[in-house]
Write an enzyme that holds these catalytic residues in place. Structure first.
Site: not given
Ligand code: GLA
Length: 437
Positions: A158, A219
């Site tokens: 990430d 997301d």
């Molecule tokens: C980000 C990512 C998600 C998830 C969260 C975890 O928002 O895009 O897919 O992994 O972090 O905190």
């Protein structure tokens, strides 16, 4: 001897220009904790749903015992909130000792023993999005080696608590470090999602060389609105995104939320169909211990999976956006086959959409059509034949299309019949089944 040298030189030169870890030649499939289980660390009050080794072992049991693994769903992926807040005395990441008492290596063995693979989560920055320790530049090699030592098969990296310059250095460095461990580890980069997802800010040529898949956009949440916003973004930007995908290098529109709370059965079929057109990774984020038979049937649909996993690995496109709210999507598949998806954005009633294969750019000839979600063959169509499909509100009709002559030959082989899984399965809205006129 000479031949060997030639091959070696070729191999070395490819290694310099491509992420040559040999994995994910078709989009990866499996299960990922985040969307459904988030950062629930309250194992005392919510032992069944908290991020703990028990959750991943439960899901591994389900994948291996309920038919998922045999259909291709092979990864069990840990997301955020798995680690301890502190690195160990040697500076290595470590799992939270209360929630993962056996440690990640033991969990990896449990998962491998069931013929599955383990994915883990990290962050190219000071902290993960959930506030756990991140991988700073000086920790890249240590973390890659730790993951390899544990037997990890995939890393999602990430990009929270980071910046553009840092990411530009860090993401390629992690790719090298993973390769240097000698363990094939699929590499999922969230980098483009932090850079707006589009060229010129995002260099997709470079991404294809260093990552196996990448999150381009925001997301997914457990709602139809969220699915729609993702679908819109990926197809509105298809000219930039479609050419960059291929075997070993995939755009990732995020997890499948089929089996959760936000989608109707029609909307679930739409997500499955459109993720197939997109050649998207299929990571379910749901509770496989209690999933409805409707959701299971959609996620385990062999032809939908076969389309997603087509070995050519060419991402599909939106062909048409009609004023009526109907959209048509197409993906070329191996052996002259293709997939068509008719999608309705309407909210009134099943819409009768009339078209022909010729209108949809098919060349002259006869084609056999298999309706993916009705799980049955339809009539043979000439390119010029006008037909009508009835598309439910926020639903799809998905077709697997095969040149007629080839179809006849293939249909005779038992293997092919098995692949299509002739179930003649019925579901509630079959009364509104596509009509072929
Ligand atoms: C980000 C990512 C998600 C998830 C969260 C975890 O928002 O895009 O897919 O992994 O972090 O905190």
């Amino acid at each position: 001897m000479q031949m060997k040298t030639v091959i070696l030189v070729l191999a070395l030169s490819t290694a310099a220009f491509a992420l040559d870890n040999g994995v994910m030649r078709t989009p990866p499939m499996g299960w990922l904790a985040w969307e459904r289980f988030r950062c629930d660390i309250d194992c005392q009050n919510d032992p069944k749903n908290c991020i703990s080794e028990a959750l991943f072992m439960d899901m591994a049991d389900r994948l291996s015992e309920d038919g998922w693994r045999d259909l291709g769903y092979e990864y069990i992926n840990i997301d955020d909130c798995w680690s301890s807040m502190q690195r160990d005395a040697q500076g290595r990441l470590q799992a939270d000792p209360k929630r993962f008492p056996g440690g990640i290596a033991k969990l990896a063995r449990y998962i491998h023993d069931r013929g599955l693979k383990l994915g883990i989560y990290g962050d190219m920055g000071t902290h993960t999005c959930g506030g756990y320790p991140g991988t700073t530049l000086d920790k890249i090699e240590t973390d890659a080696q730790t993951f390899a030592d544990w037997g990890v098969d995939m890393l999602k990296l990430d990009g929270c608590y980071s910046n553009a310059t840092y990411q530009e250095q860090g993401y390629p460095m992690m790719s090298k470090a993973l390769n240097a461990t000698g363990r094939p580890i699929g590499y999922s980069c969230s980098w483009p999602a932090y850079q707006g997802g589009l060229p010129p800010k995002v260099n997709y040529t470079q991404l294809g060389e260093i990552c196996n898949l990448w999150r381009n956009y925001g997301d997914i949440q457990d709602s139809w609105d969220s699915v729609l916003s993702i679908v819109d973004w990926f197809f509105d930007n298809q000219d930039a995104l479609q050419p960059v995908a291929g075997p070993g290098r995939w755009n990732d529109p995020d997890m499948l939320i089929i089996g959760d709370f936000g989608l109707s059965m029609d909307q679930s079929r739409s997500q499955m169909a459109l993720w197939g057109i997109l050649a998207a990774p299929l990571f379910m984020s749901n509770d496989l211990r209690m999933i409805s038979s409707g959701a299971r049937t959609i996620l385990q649909n062999k032809v939908a999976i076969g389309i997603n996993q087509d070995p050519l690995g060419i991402q599909g496109k939106r062909l048409l956006k009609e004023k009526s709210g109907i959209e048509v999507f197409w993906r070329p598949l191996s052996k002259g086959a293709s997939a068509l998806v008719f999608f309705s954005r309407r909210s009134d009633m099943p819409y009768r959409y009339m078209t022909s294969l010729k209108t949809l750019n098919y060349s002259a000839g006869a084609y056999d059509v298999f309706d993916v979600f009705l799980e049955r063959p339809m009539s043979t169509l000439k390119d010029s034949t006008e037909f009508v499909v009835s598309i439910n509100p926020s639903g799809v009709v998905m077709w697997y299309i095969y040149p007629a002559a080839e179809w006849q030959k293939e249909a005779e082989s038992v293997q092919f019949r098995e692949k299509l899984g002739r179930k003649f399965h019925r579901y509630a809205n079959e009364v509104d089944a596509p009509l072929v006129l």
